[in-house]
Motif scaffolding. Structure first.
Motif, PDB file in Angstrom:
ATOM      1  N   SER A 124       1.106   3.984  -3.208  1.00  0.00           N
ATOM      2  CA  SER A 124       0.356   5.182  -2.889  1.00  0.00           C
ATOM      3  C   SER A 124       0.362   6.172  -4.043  1.00  0.00           C
ATOM      4  O   SER A 124       1.412   6.452  -4.632  1.00  0.00           O
ATOM      5  CB  SER A 124       0.938   5.843  -1.639  1.00  0.00           C
ATOM      6  OG  SER A 124       0.318   7.079  -1.398  1.00  0.00           O
TER       7      SER A 124
ATOM      8  N   ASP B 184       0.831  -1.205   0.000  1.00  0.00           N
ATOM      9  CA  ASP B 184       0.000   0.000   0.000  1.00  0.00           C
ATOM     10  C   ASP B 184       0.868   1.258   0.000  1.00  0.00           C
ATOM     11  O   ASP B 184       0.580   2.230  -0.705  1.00  0.00           O
ATOM     12  CB  ASP B 184      -0.922  -0.003   1.218  1.00  0.00           C
ATOM     13  CG  ASP B 184      -1.972  -1.113   1.166  1.00  0.00           C
ATOM     14  OD1 ASP B 184      -2.173  -1.687   0.076  1.00  0.00           O
ATOM     15  OD2 ASP B 184      -2.560  -1.413   2.219  1.00  0.00           O
ATOM     16  N   LEU B 185       1.937   1.232   0.806  1.00  0.00           N
ATOM     17  CA  LEU B 185       2.832   2.384   0.856  1.00  0.00           C
ATOM     18  C   LEU B 185       3.475   2.624  -0.507  1.00  0.00           C
ATOM     19  O   LEU B 185       3.487   3.750  -1.024  1.00  0.00           O
ATOM     20  CB  LEU B 185       3.887   2.155   1.934  1.00  0.00           C
ATOM     21  CG  LEU B 185       4.960   3.211   2.158  1.00  0.00           C
ATOM     22  CD1 LEU B 185       5.387   3.240   3.631  1.00  0.00           C
ATOM     23  CD2 LEU B 185       6.212   2.960   1.299  1.00  0.00           C
TER      24      LEU B 185
ATOM     25  N   PHE C  53       1.990   8.752   6.898  1.00  0.00           N
ATOM     26  CA  PHE C  53       2.351   7.875   5.780  1.00  0.00           C
ATOM     27  C   PHE C  53       2.825   6.502   6.261  1.00  0.00           C
ATOM     28  O   PHE C  53       2.706   5.516   5.540  1.00  0.00           O
ATOM     29  CB  PHE C  53       3.442   8.550   4.934  1.00  0.00           C
ATOM     30  CG  PHE C  53       3.675   7.898   3.601  1.00  0.00           C
ATOM     31  CD1 PHE C  53       2.702   7.931   2.602  1.00  0.00           C
ATOM     32  CD2 PHE C  53       4.864   7.242   3.321  1.00  0.00           C
ATOM     33  CE1 PHE C  53       2.907   7.333   1.366  1.00  0.00           C
ATOM     34  CE2 PHE C  53       5.086   6.637   2.090  1.00  0.00           C
ATOM     35  CZ  PHE C  53       4.094   6.685   1.107  1.00  0.00           C
TER      36      PHE C  53
ATOM     37  N   ASN D 170      -0.052   9.229  -3.758  1.00  0.00           N
ATOM     38  CA  ASN D 170       0.640  10.425  -3.277  1.00  0.00           C
ATOM     39  C   ASN D 170       1.787   9.996  -2.357  1.00  0.00           C
ATOM     40  O   ASN D 170       1.731  10.173  -1.142  1.00  0.00           O
ATOM     41  CB  ASN D 170      -0.340  11.337  -2.526  1.00  0.00           C
ATOM     42  CG  ASN D 170      -1.445  11.857  -3.428  1.00  0.00           C
ATOM     43  OD1 ASN D 170      -1.179  12.546  -4.411  1.00  0.00           O
ATOM     44  ND2 ASN D 170      -2.685  11.503  -3.097  1.00  0.00           N
ATOM     45  N   TYR D 171       2.803   9.417  -2.971  1.00  0.00           N
ATOM     46  CA  TYR D 171       3.940   8.925  -2.188  1.00  0.00           C
ATOM     47  C   TYR D 171       4.610  10.095  -1.486  1.00  0.00           C
ATOM     48  O   TYR D 171       4.968  11.092  -2.111  1.00  0.00           O
ATOM     49  CB  TYR D 171       4.935   8.211  -3.102  1.00  0.00           C
ATOM     50  CG  TYR D 171       5.944   7.368  -2.356  1.00  0.00           C
ATOM     51  CD1 TYR D 171       5.754   6.004  -2.213  1.00  0.00           C
ATOM     52  CD2 TYR D 171       7.075   7.936  -1.774  1.00  0.00           C
ATOM     53  CE1 TYR D 171       6.670   5.211  -1.526  1.00  0.00           C
ATOM     54  CE2 TYR D 171       7.992   7.171  -1.080  1.00  0.00           C
ATOM     55  CZ  TYR D 171       7.785   5.806  -0.955  1.00  0.00           C
ATOM     56  OH  TYR D 171       8.673   5.031  -0.259  1.00  0.00           O
TER      57      TYR D 171
END
Length: 786
Positions: free
Chosen positions: A289, A285-286, A328, A291-292
């Motif tokens: 993303s 998921d990270l 995050f 919007n990393y």
């Protein structure tokens, strides 16, 4: 130290300016290849030196040898035991760029003329674990650790970093100024290898790979010339060095972008293994993303505990803002934790923490793979790692871990805006993750088992990736095992560009030839034809050593010499015989036999590397004394070896400058009536025993017609570039030809199953040295033996 130090180089084309001379006490770092004449070069060449001794002659105590403190300290500072166990003939620790330039120039020339005898490796930090990555057996290791300058520009926009730095040295300077640069995450890692291999940083999501942040490389290329490589000067070399490793030269200084950076949040968090499925999903998921967060950096590691036969998770989180527990990372930080070192601190502190988990002094192995974003692939690799480690439970000191690292498009997209690199990654590659296998153990006897299991792991991981559709060819060079091929993974276009840059800046492949590892040994890419050595008589005639050939023929010794096995012959050159011509005019055949046999040692092939201060029993029955003088020259009684290591079918010939005199006075030539050598003394008609012995048209005789050919038999100049000519030199070696350097490396030399002769051709027109012809100068005769 001699009163006058005469250095080897070539005259500038058309130059009539007198060449300066280095005198005792003057620094050799003032050397410039275009400043020295051929006559000076010849003076030095006549000293029979090895490559290491030649460098010692020029650089003094910057060269160190086995069993000395400097040499031993250099080896002990390698990260892995495999590298520390590789023993070069000498270690060269330059202190100036001119030192590097001169050394590369000399070693390049020596490598051209004497393949396999001037091989070298280059070392920055020495953290790559496999043997030969930044070290070389029976060669010269250039240890760049004196290049430790860290100089921030007055506008605070860039920093000049010497290639001998470890990253912790750089960060300690920048932290004090509230600055940072994109660099390594483990403090003890060297600047040079990490940067030219691509480099991953805590700041990569903000600024791309480490190599993307190099504004300028100051690099010594194969010719010995120091050049700048940047966006406007040598831009193809600039791009090649951004990921192409040290296949193009020796980088002495990196100029890198800097940016304002204060303290930030980071450290380690431990997780229980029972939530690993959730952890893999959190990683996916990270990485995926939309919007990393560009301030987020993660090294997610799963570690095997061989004692308890179980696994645990210890992951490194860095958030390069002064902010704790950013949202995050919430999917991770909300899970149960077993420990935490998370804190606000500086870059130096965090890189030292990672260094503490990478202790020096063990056997080490890295291997790597790159895959598309997939929790299922992460789980498959973990399962395969668990299966492949089980047969290694009895390996002493075993540590085994898998580290997963995100490579989102926010990183790979930065290259284009920064001028490009050679890695072959872009936003079009999609979100990827890198896998690093780190294996640590104690005993060399377990090397093969560990390597076999790691190979099996990545072979199975590749099969899983293909099944899941997440295959990617990219391999991070700095993590690649010796049996992996990271350059090919850069893609055909980038490989083509790298080859073009290599051909342009290193046309003879000084930094390119490399050994190919396979299960039972090495294949050496040599680029030269190996020829079978001739018989003794054929070699003497072909080499124009007609006086000894004639003497052996007259004495009836030729059949005996041809039938012997394992012989060492000390062959006086024609001038040596001519000097005592009248003294042996009426010598009896028995006395001639005595003299001839006194030059032959049976039962021992005395390669130069094996000769020492000792005595050898000759065919005559008397011993001949061998002495190594302070300059490294080999003396046979009072005669000097001026041309070493000419292989013959049943042994080796060393050419000497005097006829040896046996102890038996009746067999001594009468020197009281000797005649001095004349300018025509090399002609057969003036040399004893040459009647009827006609030199063949050969490589040696051809050289005399096209080049400057001195008494010791070495080419010192070739026709000008404009002439477009080349010259050939046939020489011999007792060893196979070694690699030039990939990944900082030069690799182990080998001995062939039989003696070989090597034919090499040197063309004029080397890269870079202004107004120079091709320089064929070195500090030995025919063969330079380390």
């Amino acid at each position: 130290m001699l009163a006058t130090l005469l250095l080897a180089a070539a005259s500038a084309i058309g130059s009539t300016v007198a060449s300066p001379v280095l005198v005792e006490g003057q620094s050799s770092s003032s050397w410039n290849p275009s400043q020295y004449s051929q006559s000076q070069a010849r003076t030095l060449i006549q000293q029979k030196l090895t490559c290491c001794n030649a460098l010692s002659f020029v650089f003094g105590n910057k060269i160190s040898y086995p069993n000395t403190t400097v040499y031993d300290t250099s080896l002990a500072s390698y990260w892995s035991l495999q590298e520390a166990e590789v023993h070069p003939s000498c270690v060269f620790k330059p202190t100036t760029t001119t030192d590097v330039s001169l050394a590369v120039f000399l070693l390049h020339v020596g490598g051209d003329l004497f393949p396999g005898h001037c091989d070298f490796a280059v070392r920055s930090g020495g953290h790559t674990p496999w043997a030969g990555a930044a070290n070389i057996a029976n060669g010269i290791t250039i240890d760049m650790q004196n290049f430790k300058q860290v100089a921030v520009a007055s506008d605070r926009q860039t920093v000049q970093i010497g290639t001998g730095n470890r990253w912790v040295n750089v960060y300690s300077v920048l932290d004090a100024m509230n600055l940072a640069t994109s660099g390594g995450r483990v403090g003890i890692v060297g600047v040079g290898g990490l940067t030219t291999g691509g480099g991953i940083s805590f700041f990569s999501p903000r600024y791309g790979f480490v190599c993307d942040n190099v504004v300028n490389f100051q690099v010594v290329i194969a010719s010995g010339q120091l050049v700048d490589a940047n966006a406007t000067s040598n831009p193809d070399l600039w791009r090649a060095l951004r990921g192409g490793s040290n296949n193009f030269g020796i980088v002495t200084t990196f100029t890198m972008r800097t940016f304002e950076q204060g303290k930030f949040w980071g450290g380690f968090i431990g997780f229980t293994i029972d939530t690993i499925t959730q952890q893999f999903q959190a990683f996916q998921d990270l990485l995926g993303s939309a919007n990393y967060d560009p301030y987020a950096a993660l090294i997610y590691s799963v570690v095997y505990n061989v004692t308890g036969r179980n696994w645990y998770v210890a992951s490194n989180f860095e958030y390069t803002k002064n902010q704790t527990y950013p949202p995050f990372f919430k999917e991770f930080t909300s899970l149960p934790q077993t420990f935490s070192t998370m804190r606000i601190s500086n870059l130096t502190d965090f890189t030292l923490e990672l260094a503490a988990s990478n202790p020096i002094g063990f056997r080490q192995l890295f291997a790597t793979g790159t895959y598309g974003n997939s929790a299922k692939q992460m789980a498959a690799i973990y399962s395969i790692a668990n299966a492949t480690v089980q047969p290694l439970n009895d390996v002493q000191g075993l540590k085994w871990s898998i580290s997963y690292q995100p490579e989102p498009t926010v990183i790979t997209s930065k290259a284009v805006a920064n001028g490009g690199n050679s890695l072959g990654l872009s936003a079009a590659s999609g979100n990827l993750f890198n896998v690093l296998l780190t294996a640590t153990w104690d005993l060399a006897s377990d090397d093969a088992r560990v390597n076999a299991q790691v190979k099996s792991l990545f072979a199975q991981a590749a099969t899983s990736a293909a099944t899941l559709g997440v295959t990617n060819p990219y391999l991070y060079l700095n993590y690649a095992a010796p049996w992996q091929d990271p350059i090919t993974g850069y893609g055909a276009a980038n490989v083509g560009a790298l080859k073009a840059a290599s051909k342009k800046y290193d046309p003879e492949g000084v930094f390119q030839y490399q050994d190919i590892n396979f299960d039972d040994g090495f294949i050496h890419n040599i680029g030269k034809l190996l020829l079978i050595p001739l018989s003794i008589s054929e070699t003497l005639i072909t080499g124009n050593f007609t006086a000894l050939a004639g003497a052996a023929t007259k004495a009836g010794l030729v059949p005996t010499l041809e039938d012997l096995s394992d012989v060492t012959i000390f062959c006086p050159n024609n001038d040596a015989f001519q000097k005592i011509a009248s003294g042996i005019a009426n010598i009896t055949n028995d006395h001639l036999i005595d003299i001839s046999e006194y030059h032959v040692v049976q039962g021992s092939v005395g390669y130069s590397t094996l000769l020492s201060n000792s005595s050898l029993a000759t065919l005559k029955g008397e011993d001949v004394k061998i002495t190594i003088d302070n300059d490294g020259a080999v003396l046979v009684k009072a005669a000097r070896v001026i041309n070493a290591e000419i292989l013959v079918a049943n042994g080796v010939i060393h050419v000497i400058d005097e006829v040896l005199k046996p102890v038996d006075s009746n067999a001594r030539p009468d020197e009281s009536s000797s005649t001095a050598a004349t300018p025509t003394s090399s002609l057969a008609m003036f040399v004893p025993f040459t009647s009827g012995i006609i030199p063949q048209t050969s490589v040696w005789s051809e050289l005399t017609a096209t080049t400057s050919f001195i008494a010791v038999g070495l080419v010192t100049a070739v026709p000008s570039v404009a002439g477009g000519e080349s010259s050939s030199l046939s020489m011999t070696t007792s060893r196979g030809v070694q690699s030039a350097k990939s990944g900082g490396s030069g690799n182990t030399s080998m001995t062939t199953s039989g003696s070989v002769a090597i034919q090499t051709t040197n063309a004029s027109g080397r890269v870079g040295l202004p107004a120079l012809t091709a320089v064929l100068v070195m500090v030995a005769a025919y063969a330079m033996v380390l």
